[in-house]
Scaffold this motif. Structure first.
Motif, PDB file in Angstrom:
ATOM      1  N   GLY A 197      10.414  -6.643   2.908  1.00  0.00           N
ATOM      2  CA  GLY A 197      10.355  -6.225   4.316  1.00  0.00           C
ATOM      3  C   GLY A 197       9.136  -5.432   4.709  1.00  0.00           C
ATOM      4  N   LYS A 198       7.983  -5.649   4.051  1.00  0.00           N
ATOM      5  CA  LYS A 198       6.770  -4.913   4.438  1.00  0.00           C
ATOM      6  C   LYS A 198       6.349  -5.267   5.868  1.00  0.00           C
ATOM      7  CE  LYS A 198       4.021  -6.234   1.135  1.00  0.00           C
ATOM      8  NZ  LYS A 198       4.997  -7.026   0.336  1.00  0.00           N
ATOM      9  N   THR A 199       6.249  -6.567   6.102  1.00  0.00           N
ATOM     10  CA  THR A 199       5.836  -7.004   7.439  1.00  0.00           C
ATOM     11  C   THR A 199       6.902  -6.623   8.470  1.00  0.00           C
ATOM     12  OG1 THR A 199       4.527  -8.779   6.505  1.00  0.00           O
ATOM     13  CG2 THR A 199       5.178  -9.015   8.819  1.00  0.00           C
ATOM     14  N   THR A 200       8.162  -6.782   8.062  1.00  0.00           N
ATOM     15  CA  THR A 200       9.257  -6.385   8.960  1.00  0.00           C
ATOM     16  C   THR A 200       9.096  -4.929   9.376  1.00  0.00           C
ATOM     17  OG1 THR A 200      10.685  -7.922   7.784  1.00  0.00           O
ATOM     18  CG2 THR A 200      11.765  -6.278   9.185  1.00  0.00           C
ATOM     19  N   LEU A 201       8.809  -4.053   8.382  1.00  0.00           N
ATOM     20  CA  LEU A 201       8.645  -2.623   8.685  1.00  0.00           C
ATOM     21  C   LEU A 201       7.491  -2.410   9.667  1.00  0.00           C
ATOM     22  CD1 LEU A 201       9.258   0.392   8.186  1.00  0.00           C
ATOM     23  CD2 LEU A 201       7.561   0.322   6.340  1.00  0.00           C
ATOM     24  N   THR A 202       6.339  -3.021   9.359  1.00  0.00           N
ATOM     25  CA  THR A 202       5.176  -2.851  10.246  1.00  0.00           C
ATOM     26  C   THR A 202       5.522  -3.277  11.678  1.00  0.00           C
ATOM     27  OG1 THR A 202       3.899  -3.532   8.337  1.00  0.00           O
ATOM     28  CG2 THR A 202       2.698  -3.251  10.374  1.00  0.00           C
ATOM     29  N   LYS A 235       7.014  -1.908  17.324  1.00  0.00           N
ATOM     30  CA  LYS A 235       7.929  -2.423  18.354  1.00  0.00           C
ATOM     31  C   LYS A 235       7.691  -3.894  18.670  1.00  0.00           C
ATOM     32  CE  LYS A 235      10.362  -1.942  22.501  1.00  0.00           C
ATOM     33  NZ  LYS A 235      10.417  -1.741  23.921  1.00  0.00           N
ATOM     34  N   LEU A 236       7.622  -4.692  17.608  1.00  0.00           N
ATOM     35  CA  LEU A 236       7.530  -6.146  17.846  1.00  0.00           C
ATOM     36  C   LEU A 236       8.865  -6.816  17.607  1.00  0.00           C
ATOM     37  CD1 LEU A 236       4.102  -7.350  16.427  1.00  0.00           C
ATOM     38  CD2 LEU A 236       4.819  -7.052  18.794  1.00  0.00           C
ATOM     39  N   ARG A 237       9.772  -6.126  16.878  1.00  0.00           N
ATOM     40  CA  ARG A 237      11.099  -6.727  16.698  1.00  0.00           C
ATOM     41  C   ARG A 237      12.186  -5.662  16.785  1.00  0.00           C
ATOM     42  NH1 ARG A 237      10.968  -9.609  10.961  1.00  0.00           N
ATOM     43  NH2 ARG A 237      13.231  -9.540  11.226  1.00  0.00           N
ATOM     44  N   PHE A 238      13.360  -6.121  17.107  1.00  0.00           N
ATOM     45  CA  PHE A 238      14.452  -5.188  17.439  1.00  0.00           C
ATOM     46  C   PHE A 238      15.696  -5.448  16.591  1.00  0.00           C
ATOM     47  CE2 PHE A 238      12.052  -6.695  21.029  1.00  0.00           C
ATOM     48  CZ  PHE A 238      11.481  -5.533  21.511  1.00  0.00           C
ATOM     49  N   GLN A 255      -0.981  -8.737   9.044  1.00  0.00           N
ATOM     50  CA  GLN A 255      -1.199  -9.533   7.831  1.00  0.00           C
ATOM     51  C   GLN A 255      -1.679 -10.940   8.212  1.00  0.00           C
ATOM     52  OE1 GLN A 255       2.320 -10.463   5.581  1.00  0.00           O
ATOM     53  NE2 GLN A 255       1.162 -10.726   3.683  1.00  0.00           N
ATOM     54  N   ASP A 256      -1.096 -11.453   9.288  1.00  0.00           N
ATOM     55  CA  ASP A 256      -1.502 -12.801   9.708  1.00  0.00           C
ATOM     56  C   ASP A 256      -2.652 -12.742  10.731  1.00  0.00           C
ATOM     57  OD1 ASP A 256       0.045 -11.658  11.620  1.00  0.00           O
ATOM     58  OD2 ASP A 256       1.347 -13.385  11.976  1.00  0.00           O
ATOM     59  N   LEU A 257      -3.357 -11.631  10.790  1.00  0.00           N
ATOM     60  CA  LEU A 257      -4.622 -11.421  11.505  1.00  0.00           C
ATOM     61  C   LEU A 257      -4.524 -11.511  13.026  1.00  0.00           C
ATOM     62  CD1 LEU A 257      -6.813 -13.377   8.968  1.00  0.00           C
ATOM     63  CD2 LEU A 257      -6.226 -10.957   8.962  1.00  0.00           C
ATOM     64  N   ARG A 258      -3.934 -12.593  13.504  1.00  0.00           N
ATOM     65  CA  ARG A 258      -3.697 -12.753  14.955  1.00  0.00           C
ATOM     66  C   ARG A 258      -4.949 -12.561  15.806  1.00  0.00           C
ATOM     67  NH1 ARG A 258       2.503 -10.903  16.287  1.00  0.00           N
ATOM     68  NH2 ARG A 258       3.361 -11.640  14.322  1.00  0.00           N
ATOM     69  N   ASP A 277      -0.974  -3.925   7.494  1.00  0.00           N
ATOM     70  CA  ASP A 277      -0.072  -4.769   6.711  1.00  0.00           C
ATOM     71  C   ASP A 277      -0.920  -5.620   5.768  1.00  0.00           C
ATOM     72  OD1 ASP A 277       2.112  -6.087   5.795  1.00  0.00           O
ATOM     73  OD2 ASP A 277       2.510  -7.213   7.648  1.00  0.00           O
ATOM     74  N   GLU A 278      -0.970  -5.204   4.512  1.00  0.00           N
ATOM     75  CA  GLU A 278      -1.818  -5.866   3.510  1.00  0.00           C
ATOM     76  C   GLU A 278      -3.188  -6.190   4.096  1.00  0.00           C
ATOM     77  OE1 GLU A 278      -0.013  -8.877   1.067  1.00  0.00           O
ATOM     78  OE2 GLU A 278       1.994  -8.282   1.694  1.00  0.00           O
ATOM     79  N   PRO A 279      -3.963  -5.158   4.452  1.00  0.00           N
ATOM     80  CA  PRO A 279      -5.191  -5.385   5.217  1.00  0.00           C
ATOM     81  C   PRO A 279      -6.334  -5.970   4.397  1.00  0.00           C
ATOM     82  CG  PRO A 279      -4.968  -3.070   4.691  1.00  0.00           C
ATOM     83  CD  PRO A 279      -3.716  -3.709   4.215  1.00  0.00           C
ATOM     84  N   PHE A 280      -6.202  -5.948   3.064  1.00  0.00           N
ATOM     85  CA  PHE A 280      -7.330  -6.428   2.248  1.00  0.00           C
ATOM     86  C   PHE A 280      -6.962  -7.690   1.483  1.00  0.00           C
ATOM     87  CE2 PHE A 280      -7.540  -1.621   2.126  1.00  0.00           C
ATOM     88  CZ  PHE A 280      -8.393  -1.524   3.209  1.00  0.00           C
ATOM     89  N   SER A 281      -5.911  -8.376   1.888  1.00  0.00           N
ATOM     90  CA  SER A 281      -5.369  -9.491   1.102  1.00  0.00           C
ATOM     91  C   SER A 281      -6.373 -10.619   0.900  1.00  0.00           C
ATOM     92  CB  SER A 281      -4.105 -10.026   1.762  1.00  0.00           C
ATOM     93  OG  SER A 281      -4.387 -10.340   3.117  1.00  0.00           O
ATOM     94  N   HIS A 282      -7.346 -10.757   1.804  1.00  0.00           N
ATOM     95  CA  HIS A 282      -8.295 -11.866   1.683  1.00  0.00           C
ATOM     96  C   HIS A 282      -9.681 -11.394   1.233  1.00  0.00           C
ATOM     97  CE1 HIS A 282      -5.436 -14.577   3.496  1.00  0.00           C
ATOM     98  NE2 HIS A 282      -5.298 -13.761   4.536  1.00  0.00           N
TER      99      HIS A 282
END
Lengths: 394, 215
Positions: B46-51, B56-59, B93-96, B167-172
């Motif tokens: 749940g790392k991304t879930t927590l972020t 406030k992107l999910r409820f 994490q997915d950059l967006r 959220d895992e900002p250096f993954s790439h």
């Protein structure tokens, strides 16, 4: 800078044909509605405007048609008079009281001799278009002011005088002449009065005397015949009103046909205005629908971008403001252009009608401007609520 | 700004989370102003879930999250935008990124959403530091993930913030580039006296963390 970036993200090009259709639809709808308002305004101006009013236009003398059924029974009953006065398109009804006594007029001078039997009528002063200080009578006075139709003088000057070799008479000369008026009691005695013409009128084709003289004379010289009027004069804003003409016809009443001849034109104007209204309203409805759909489509096709913008912290207000700036100015342009077209058409109409001595304003009426503003406000509201709703949903 | 979690449990992870202890889920946790917090967790916990919950992107969670003293469920519309413009920044994490905008436009957009915190020359300076200056005028969609990630980092740093969520900002990124990016983030957070939360799979010493928490 933000707007440049938003413009790149939120593209409206996808629905360009729809947009053009919406713009054309809205323009035509606005033109139709505004011209309907303008035509109505012009017509009202023609009816009520000072420059177009003539003294007879708004007064009609109404009486029963004389035919085999009504012969010798043309008096108007109280009921009929009451109904007339209650009609919405009739402002006032004045009874024309007939004299119920015998009278004759003769000249004092030998140079211009004449003798004629004469009968009088009277109406309340508010229905008379002559302002003369002599138009009054007091009990005891033996001077009787009279108003005669212009037509009488015309008949004398152009018909009688010519055929009999008499001199023509100017209105002023006639007004300066006094006549001897003989009034006959029912028992046969005669009393003499001095009569003088104080004015000529086109309104009521009758020899008129003041109302109070008529009341007094009827009491003193009158027979017992009915005092009920056979004729009334009515005041109306619009003698051409089809409803008025229809009512008179239905009730076997008749009036000066010349004055009601506008009735037919008026019906045509009404039909044109109504068709224009309805078509304009329907087109406006469809144009608004297309516009709303266009806004929805744009927002829906950029849903992902809008979501990410909001995620990054774009305020809904910023996006709404941006979208309003994209959509609403076209509405302003359409409205202003429609008004310009209406103004040009009105100016041309003004020029054409002026040549025929019909005067309408050279500029659009305040009502037209008002309706344009109201439509623009509704458009703003529609844009605003649609954008707000769909931004909120995305 | 301070973020408080009251017994927060994401509903989809409810059963799974009850079986293991956590410093975050289903407990009281306060992320104080200025704290640099590392949250370590294996995949799927749940790392991304927590972020996303913190931003406030999910409820879909039980419990409450507070920004300062306000339950974030009550923050909406203009107030939410104001928080995201002034106090909260995020690196997804997915950059967006907007694929159709250039790298520079992506960064500029976040810079000018509010009264700009930095002038535009700062964008060039940061891009220079992270080695992406040459792709600034390229469409983001055409950039490699490594480049996109650095653009996303710069985008997060050009706005004002008191709290940075990563959220895992250096993954790439490779080690050398990670170190440079971390140094830039540390510098910007220090300048603003800002706090951050960084989630990652493994231990690291990119920053002088105030606390390390297990999810």
């Amino acid at each position: 800078m933000l707007n440049i970036l938003l413009k790149k993200l939120i593209k409206t090009a996808s629905g360009r044909t729809r947009f053009v259709m919406a713009v054309i639809g809205l323009s035509v709808a606005l033109l139709l509605i505004l011209s309907a308002v303008q035509i109505q305004a012009n017509y009202n101006e023609l009816l009520n405007g000072k420059t177009n009013q003539d003294s007879t236009a708004n007064f009609l003398v109404v009486n029963k048609e004389v035919n085999n059924a009504t012969i010798n029974a043309t008096t108007l009953s109280d009921d009929e008079l009451k109904r007339l006065s209650q009609l919405p398109f009739i402002d006032a009804v004045g009874n024309i009281s007939p004299g119920r006594f015998k009278a004759s007029a003769e000249s004092y001078t030998k140079t211009f001799p004449f003798y004629t039997d004469i009968a009088f009528e009277s109406v309340p002063d508010e229905f008379i278009d002559i302002n003369s200080k002599d138009w009054k009578w007091q009990q005891g006075s033996d001077f009787i002011p009279m108003i005669i139709p212009n037509m009488f003088l015309d008949i004398y000057n152009f018909q009688f005088a010519v055929s009999q070799g008499y001199p023509q008479i100017t209105p002023d000369l006639l007004k300066a002449m006094s006549f001897k008026i003989n009034m006959y009691n029912p028992n046969g005695t005669v009393q003499y009065y001095t009569g003088r013409i104080v004015g000529f009128s086109d309104r009521i084709s009758s020899v008129l005397v003041p109302q109070n003289f008529m009341d007094w004379a009827n009491k003193n010289y009158g027979s017992n015949a009915s005092g009920k009027p056979s004729r009334v004069v009515i005041r109306t804003k619009d003698p051409g009103n089809p409803a008025l003409v229809g009512y008179l016809k239905q009730n076997g009443l008749t009036t000066d046909a010349d004055k009601t001849r506008f009735s037919k034109y008026r019906q045509i104007v009404n039909a044109v205005v109504n068709v224009s209204w309805v078509t304009g309203a329907v087109m406006l409805l469809f144009a608004l629908l297309i516009f709303t759909l266009f806004i929805q489509l744009t927002i829906a096709s950029c849903k992902e971008e809008i979501q990410l913008l909001i995620t990054l912290g774009a305020a809904p207000k910023q996006l709404q403001g941006f979208l309003m700036k994209r959509f609403f100015p076209s509405n302003i342009v359409i409205t202003v252009l429609s008004l310009v077209v209406i103004t040009v058409l009105q100016y041309i109409l003004h020029g054409i009608l002026q040549k025929q001595h019909i005067f309408v304003s050279a500029y659009p009426s305040y009502y037209t401007l008002g309706v344009a503003v109201i439509i623009l406000l509704s458009l703003w509201l529609l844009n605003y609520t649609t954008i707000k709703k769909y931004i909120k949903n995305s | 700004m301070q973020i408080t979690l009251h017994n927060v449990v994401p509903i989809p992870l409810k059963d799974k989370l009850q079986q293991r202890p956590s410093d975050i889920w289903n407990t009281q946790q306060t992320l104080k102003p200025g704290e640099w917090i590392k949250i370590k967790a294996p995949s799927g916990t749940g790392k991304t879930t927590l972020t996303h919950i913190l931003y406030k992107l999910r409820f879909d969670y039980l419990g409450n999250v507070l920004w300062n003293d306000q339950d974030i469920r009550t923050v909406t519309g203009g107030a939410l935008a104001e928080k995201r413009q002034q106090q909260l920044s995020i690196i997804f994490q997915d950059l967006r990124l907007f694929n159709n905008l250039t790298a520079r436009e992506n960064i500029e957009l976040n810079r000018v959403l509010q009264q700009p915190h930095y002038e535009t020359n700062m964008v060039d300076a940061m891009a220079e530091k992270l080695g992406v200056a040459h792709i600034l005028n390229q469409r983001a969609g055409l950039c490699s993930y490594g480049e996109q990630q650095r653009i996303a980092i710069i985008r997060a740093l050009v706005q004002p913030f008191e709290f940075l969520l990563m959220d895992e900002p250096f993954s790439h990124l490779d080690k050398a580039n990670t170190a440079i990016a971390a140094a830039l983030i540390a510098e910007e957070c220090t300048k603003r006296k800002a706090a951050f939360v960084l989630t990652d799979l493994d231990d690291d010493d990119h920053f002088n963390y105030t606390r390390k928490l297990n999810l």
